[in-house]
Enzyme design. Sequence first.
Site, PDB file in Angstrom:
ATOM      1  N   LYS A  52       0.842  -1.204   0.000  1.00 55.44           N
ATOM      2  CA  LYS A  52       0.000   0.000   0.000  1.00 55.44           C
ATOM      3  C   LYS A  52       0.876   1.252   0.000  1.00 55.44           C
ATOM      4  CE  LYS A  52      -3.764  -2.502   2.154  1.00 55.44           C
ATOM      5  NZ  LYS A  52      -4.355  -3.002   3.383  1.00 55.44           N
ATOM      6  N   GLN A  96      -4.175  -1.709   9.583  1.00 56.11           N
ATOM      7  CA  GLN A  96      -4.137  -3.031   8.961  1.00 56.11           C
ATOM      8  C   GLN A  96      -4.755  -4.074   9.897  1.00 56.11           C
ATOM      9  OE1 GLN A  96      -3.013  -3.691   5.749  1.00 56.11           O
ATOM     10  NE2 GLN A  96      -3.850  -5.733   6.111  1.00 56.11           N
ATOM     11  N   ASP A 119     -10.977   2.999   4.334  1.00 54.42           N
ATOM     12  CA  ASP A 119     -11.442   1.610   4.199  1.00 54.42           C
ATOM     13  C   ASP A 119     -12.974   1.551   4.182  1.00 54.42           C
ATOM     14  OD1 ASP A 119      -9.447  -0.305   3.900  1.00 54.42           O
ATOM     15  OD2 ASP A 119      -8.966  -0.360   6.039  1.00 54.42           O
TER      16      ASP A 119
END
Length: 295
Positions: A52, A96, A119
């Site tokens: 990422k 994460q 997200d």
Amino acid sequence: MTDVIDGNAVAAEIREGVAGCVDVLAGEGVYPGLATVLMSDDPASETYVSMKQRDCEEVGIDGIHVEVDSDAPASELYGTIDGLNDDDAVSGVLVQLPLPDHVDEREVVRRIDPAKDVDAFHPENVGRLVAGDSRFKPCTPHGIQRLLAAAAVDPEGKEAVVVGRSDIVGKPIANLLFGRGEGGNATTTVCHSRTADLAEHTRRADVVVAAAGVPEFITGDMLTAGTVVVDVGINRVERDGESTLVGDVEYDSAAEKASAITPVPGGVGPMTRAMLLYNTVKAAGLEAGVDVPLP
Ligand code: NDP
């Protein structure tokens, strides 16, 4: 002829568009930044986070990486998130997952500023998606929607069957598929581990989205000729003594039936990464009041 939907190619187009948004923002003195937070010693999580960060660098988004010791108290992670929420250089915050057992994942998700929740897991963003008024669409479901569009598959009026009901894939992709608007309006069924006869559902589907996390369990005999198959699964298995990646769909038998299919790797995976970048420039644009030409 089966159309193999090339996620790498579609994702490359999205990334190019995102890079264009970064330029527009820079012209207004705005520099989007994505903060990734890692609280895990799991090598797979470390790899995901570094990918990422690399993606950010490629499109000109500032990457900010923070590591929290996996043994640290949850309060340390909360403090890190609070700091990133308050940091003007940070447009998006991504923690994460999974997190260590002593950390409450739901509390972490709730802690992230919804305006920086790239997200789209925060209850406010989930609620907005369900209400058909999304700020950010979650990355994997959005990526799937864009892959279908790229393959000229319009779900409107079709029978869509989603296999899996997780918060990050199954539920949101079902919402997008039955929701009003472009890429939606399908008649959508959501199946899960208690579904009585899964094949009965998949056989009448025009579009199957497989997100069960079970290697190669959707087989060609569970499909009708002409079905569009989206394989979300990423499963590492041993084959001939070697570790390899397979999806939730048995590719060869499904491809014989499908009119279009996403491969693993190279299907949904690259789209998830691209849509994270998309959400980050969107967040930066919304925060700064700059209209970005989202791809
Ligand atoms: P979860 O484990 O959270 O959810 C799996 C879902 O599948 C559950 O709803 C479960 O049902 C259902 N399920 C499990 N077994 C069966 C079965 N035999 N028949 C029908 N339904 C079943 O997984 P995720 O949604 O997080 O991920 C799904 C897959 O997608 C994984 O392989 C994951 O690695 C991959 N993934 C890929 C991404 C990408 O970018 N390509 C991003 C995210 C995930 P129940 O609710 O009843 O337990």
